[in-house]
Design a protein around this motif. Structure first.
Motif, PDB file in Angstrom:
ATOM      1  N   ARG A  20       0.799  -1.429   0.065  1.00  0.00           N
ATOM      2  CA  ARG A  20       0.030   0.062   0.106  1.00  0.00           C
ATOM      3  C   ARG A  20       0.833   1.208  -0.031  1.00  0.00           C
ATOM      4  NH1 ARG A  20      -5.122   1.043   3.777  1.00  0.00           N
ATOM      5  NH2 ARG A  20      -5.676   3.242   3.124  1.00  0.00           N
ATOM      6  N   LEU A  21       2.045   1.189   0.721  1.00  0.00           N
ATOM      7  CA  LEU A  21       2.928   2.471   0.761  1.00  0.00           C
ATOM      8  C   LEU A  21       3.431   2.692  -0.583  1.00  0.00           C
ATOM      9  CD1 LEU A  21       4.436   4.340   2.353  1.00  0.00           C
ATOM     10  CD2 LEU A  21       6.087   2.689   2.699  1.00  0.00           C
ATOM     11  N   ILE A  22       3.953   1.650  -1.066  1.00  0.00           N
ATOM     12  CA  ILE A  22       4.557   1.812  -2.536  1.00  0.00           C
ATOM     13  C   ILE A  22       3.242   2.462  -3.560  1.00  0.00           C
ATOM     14  CG2 ILE A  22       5.578   0.406  -4.416  1.00  0.00           C
ATOM     15  CD1 ILE A  22       6.859  -1.141  -2.192  1.00  0.00           C
ATOM     16  N   GLY A  23       2.190   1.784  -3.443  1.00  0.00           N
ATOM     17  CA  GLY A  23       1.295   2.415  -4.163  1.00  0.00           C
ATOM     18  C   GLY A  23       0.692   3.579  -4.052  1.00  0.00           C
ATOM     19  N   ARG A  76      24.031  -3.670  -9.563  1.00  0.00           N
ATOM     20  CA  ARG A  76      23.001  -2.508  -9.720  1.00  0.00           C
ATOM     21  C   ARG A  76      21.868  -2.593  -8.910  1.00  0.00           C
ATOM     22  NH1 ARG A  76      22.844  -3.323 -16.002  1.00  0.00           N
ATOM     23  NH2 ARG A  76      22.356  -5.346 -15.201  1.00  0.00           N
ATOM     24  N   LEU A  77      21.505  -3.617  -8.317  1.00  0.00           N
ATOM     25  CA  LEU A  77      20.140  -3.759  -7.610  1.00  0.00           C
ATOM     26  C   LEU A  77      20.161  -3.313  -6.192  1.00  0.00           C
ATOM     27  CD1 LEU A  77      17.528  -5.372  -7.396  1.00  0.00           C
ATOM     28  CD2 LEU A  77      18.370  -7.158  -6.642  1.00  0.00           C
ATOM     29  N   GLY A  78      19.279  -2.351  -5.913  1.00  0.00           N
ATOM     30  CA  GLY A  78      19.405  -1.694  -4.564  1.00  0.00           C
ATOM     31  C   GLY A  78      18.721  -2.642  -3.721  1.00  0.00           C
ATOM     32  N   VAL A  79      19.087  -2.962  -2.319  1.00  0.00           N
ATOM     33  CA  VAL A  79      18.405  -3.713  -1.250  1.00  0.00           C
ATOM     34  C   VAL A  79      18.206  -2.821  -0.094  1.00  0.00           C
ATOM     35  CG1 VAL A  79      18.653  -5.634  -0.012  1.00  0.00           C
ATOM     36  CG2 VAL A  79      19.737  -5.620  -2.241  1.00  0.00           C
ATOM     37  N   VAL A  80      17.012  -2.804   0.329  1.00  0.00           N
ATOM     38  CA  VAL A  80      16.723  -1.928   1.721  1.00  0.00           C
ATOM     39  C   VAL A  80      16.276  -3.177   2.678  1.00  0.00           C
ATOM     40  CG1 VAL A  80      14.977  -0.481   2.626  1.00  0.00           C
ATOM     41  CG2 VAL A  80      15.814  -0.086   0.448  1.00  0.00           C
ATOM     42  N   VAL A  81      16.903  -3.210   3.700  1.00  0.00           N
ATOM     43  CA  VAL A  81      16.648  -3.923   4.872  1.00  0.00           C
ATOM     44  C   VAL A  81      15.921  -3.332   5.681  1.00  0.00           C
ATOM     45  CG1 VAL A  81      17.990  -5.298   6.596  1.00  0.00           C
ATOM     46  CG2 VAL A  81      18.785  -5.218   4.164  1.00  0.00           C
ATOM     47  N   LEU A  82      14.813  -3.919   6.447  1.00  0.00           N
ATOM     48  CA  LEU A  82      14.088  -3.577   7.498  1.00  0.00           C
ATOM     49  C   LEU A  82      14.529  -4.376   8.838  1.00  0.00           C
ATOM     50  CD1 LEU A  82      10.631  -3.382   5.827  1.00  0.00           C
ATOM     51  CD2 LEU A  82      12.414  -1.362   5.939  1.00  0.00           C
ATOM     52  N   GLY A  83      14.848  -3.871   9.830  1.00  0.00           N
ATOM     53  CA  GLY A  83      15.229  -4.468  10.902  1.00  0.00           C
ATOM     54  C   GLY A  83      14.640  -3.934  12.199  1.00  0.00           C
ATOM     55  N   GLU A  84      15.471  -4.608  13.367  1.00  0.00           N
ATOM     56  CA  GLU A  84      15.123  -4.221  14.532  1.00  0.00           C
ATOM     57  C   GLU A  84      15.404  -2.518  15.061  1.00  0.00           C
ATOM     58  OE1 GLU A  84      16.545  -5.331  19.212  1.00  0.00           O
ATOM     59  OE2 GLU A  84      17.351  -6.391  17.451  1.00  0.00           O
ATOM     60  N   GLY A  98      26.159  -5.330   2.326  1.00  0.00           N
ATOM     61  CA  GLY A  98      26.185  -5.022   1.281  1.00  0.00           C
ATOM     62  C   GLY A  98      24.647  -4.077   0.952  1.00  0.00           C
ATOM     63  N   ALA A  99      23.832  -4.118   1.834  1.00  0.00           N
ATOM     64  CA  ALA A  99      22.504  -3.214   1.616  1.00  0.00           C
ATOM     65  C   ALA A  99      22.888  -1.932   1.262  1.00  0.00           C
ATOM     66  CB  ALA A  99      21.684  -3.378   3.018  1.00  0.00           C
ATOM     67  N   SER A 100      21.783  -1.370   0.601  1.00  0.00           N
ATOM     68  CA  SER A 100      21.920   0.098   0.283  1.00  0.00           C
ATOM     69  C   SER A 100      21.232   0.928   1.543  1.00  0.00           C
ATOM     70  CB  SER A 100      20.931   0.136  -1.281  1.00  0.00           C
ATOM     71  OG  SER A 100      21.170  -0.674  -2.065  1.00  0.00           O
ATOM     72  N   ALA A 101      20.477   0.305   2.320  1.00  0.00           N
ATOM     73  CA  ALA A 101      19.925   1.081   3.183  1.00  0.00           C
ATOM     74  C   ALA A 101      19.356   0.433   4.327  1.00  0.00           C
ATOM     75  CB  ALA A 101      18.727   2.031   2.711  1.00  0.00           C
ATOM     76  N   PHE A 102      19.336   0.891   5.617  1.00  0.00           N
ATOM     77  CA  PHE A 102      18.768   0.194   6.562  1.00  0.00           C
ATOM     78  C   PHE A 102      17.686   0.981   7.281  1.00  0.00           C
ATOM     79  CE2 PHE A 102      18.354  -0.653  11.245  1.00  0.00           C
ATOM     80  CZ  PHE A 102      18.164  -2.167  11.341  1.00  0.00           C
ATOM     81  N   ALA A 107      10.656   3.182  12.065  1.00  0.00           N
ATOM     82  CA  ALA A 107      10.814   4.317  11.504  1.00  0.00           C
ATOM     83  C   ALA A 107       9.390   4.946  10.864  1.00  0.00           C
ATOM     84  CB  ALA A 107      11.881   4.371  10.441  1.00  0.00           C
ATOM     85  N   PRO A 108       9.394   6.203  10.632  1.00  0.00           N
ATOM     86  CA  PRO A 108       8.220   6.525   9.842  1.00  0.00           C
ATOM     87  C   PRO A 108       7.987   5.941   8.531  1.00  0.00           C
ATOM     88  CG  PRO A 108       9.213   8.526  10.958  1.00  0.00           C
ATOM     89  CD  PRO A 108      10.096   7.235  11.088  1.00  0.00           C
ATOM     90  N   VAL A 109       7.067   5.960   7.835  1.00  0.00           N
ATOM     91  CA  VAL A 109       6.943   5.593   6.557  1.00  0.00           C
ATOM     92  C   VAL A 109       7.507   6.209   5.598  1.00  0.00           C
ATOM     93  CG1 VAL A 109       4.835   4.338   6.967  1.00  0.00           C
ATOM     94  CG2 VAL A 109       4.790   6.580   6.195  1.00  0.00           C
ATOM     95  N   SER A 110       7.800   7.319   5.797  1.00  0.00           N
ATOM     96  CA  SER A 110       8.730   8.603   4.969  1.00  0.00           C
ATOM     97  C   SER A 110      10.062   8.110   4.713  1.00  0.00           C
ATOM     98  CB  SER A 110       8.619   9.904   5.216  1.00  0.00           C
ATOM     99  OG  SER A 110       9.064   9.933   6.516  1.00  0.00           O
ATOM    100  N   GLN A 111      10.658   7.407   5.850  1.00  0.00           N
ATOM    101  CA  GLN A 111      11.690   6.715   5.757  1.00  0.00           C
ATOM    102  C   GLN A 111      12.105   5.654   4.848  1.00  0.00           C
ATOM    103  OE1 GLN A 111      13.979   6.326   9.287  1.00  0.00           O
ATOM    104  NE2 GLN A 111      13.412   8.284  10.210  1.00  0.00           N
ATOM    105  N   VAL A 112      11.076   4.754   4.740  1.00  0.00           N
ATOM    106  CA  VAL A 112      11.030   3.737   3.785  1.00  0.00           C
ATOM    107  C   VAL A 112      11.144   4.077   2.363  1.00  0.00           C
ATOM    108  CG1 VAL A 112       9.869   1.535   3.247  1.00  0.00           C
ATOM    109  CG2 VAL A 112       9.745   2.462   5.475  1.00  0.00           C
ATOM    110  N   VAL A 113      10.353   5.186   2.151  1.00  0.00           N
ATOM    111  CA  VAL A 113      10.252   5.568   0.726  1.00  0.00           C
ATOM    112  C   VAL A 113      11.446   6.203   0.382  1.00  0.00           C
ATOM    113  CG1 VAL A 113       9.123   7.247  -0.787  1.00  0.00           C
ATOM    114  CG2 VAL A 113       7.691   5.941   0.877  1.00  0.00           C
ATOM    115  N   THR A 114      11.859   6.915   1.219  1.00  0.00           N
ATOM    116  CA  THR A 114      13.303   7.758   1.130  1.00  0.00           C
ATOM    117  C   THR A 114      14.240   6.524   0.783  1.00  0.00           C
ATOM    118  OG1 THR A 114      12.817   9.716   2.441  1.00  0.00           O
ATOM    119  CG2 THR A 114      14.978   9.492   2.082  1.00  0.00           C
TER     120      THR A 114
END
Length: 223
Positions: A20-23, A76-84, A98-102, A107-114
């Motif tokens: 839903r967030l991505i949509g 070239r593939l980006g990876v976002v890891v969601l964790g504790e 090798g993640a692109s972001a943690f 965290a606020p949903v805006s951080q996931v989008v960013t």
């Protein structure tokens, strides 16, 4: 073109929430979801996303090991890891994998989008909220302990008694006990459990499985 995203999480509600967030963002497009490591690898190979968003814990494996596999298949593939939330160890483990972001699960949903946008543009550059503070905290912690004290700390974490620690480090039990006392004093704790928890929080040691022996310990044992 919209950033193509694959979401990996074994919890249906989490997948639904991320979907839903991505949509809700016109520059992002959900192309597939997965609930396991094999599914994630299959979806990535089939849909060729720009970014994979994965939970750090999966039912059949580790999201960090998945991150390593994905990055080895396509740098070239980006990876976002969601964790504790509230701990620096998962952040550092994600960075080393090798993640692109943690992003903390709290965290606020805006951080996931960013984070997704960052991963799409700069997949090889790691970002996380509070990264600079965590790095400085770890640096200060490492400066706090000597190399021998850090080695002792790793063995304490594995549950070895003082006599065994001395054996692995080629020290007398008295000297090993002295090192342990110094660690407790520097970390401001009074027992092994508190020392391990504090060290993990500070990023002084990793949470490798108990029973894994450092290379130098195996070498010491052969001597």
């Amino acid at each position: 073109m919209a950033v193509r995203v694959v979401v990996v999480d074994d919890h249906t509600l989490c997948r639904f929430g991320l979907t839903r967030l991505i949509g809700e963002n016109s520059d992002l497009e959900l192309v597939a979801t997965a609930a396991s490591v094999p599914e994630a690898l299959e979806r990535a190979g089939t849909y060729h996303p720009d970014v994979v968003v994965t939970a750090i814990s999966l039912p059949d494996g580790d999201g960090l090991e998945l991150t390593r596999k994905l990055r080895s298949l396509d740098e070239r593939l980006g990876v976002v890891v969601l964790g504790e939330a509230g701990a620096s160890v998962p952040l550092f483990r994600a960075m080393e994998a090798g993640a692109s972001a943690f992003v903390s699960v709290a965290a606020p949903v805006s951080q996931v989008v960013t984070a997704i946008r960052h991963a799409a543009v700069a997949p090889g550059s790691f970002t996380a909220d509070g990264l600079a503070e965590a790095l400085e905290h770890r640096r200060r912690g490492r400066d706090l302990l000597t190399p021998r004290e850090r080695e002792t700390l790793r063995l304490l974490m594995q549950g070895l008694p003082i006599a065994k620690i001395g054996h692995y480090m080629n020290l007398s039990p008295h000297t090993a006990k002295t090192y342990t006392a110094r660690i407790y004093d520097k970390l401001g704790v009074t027992n092994r459990t508190q020392a391990v928890m504090t060290a993990l929080r500070m990023g002084l040691v990793s949470d490798e499985p108990a029973g894994t022996r450092p290379v130098e310990c195996r070498a010491a044992r052969r001597r």
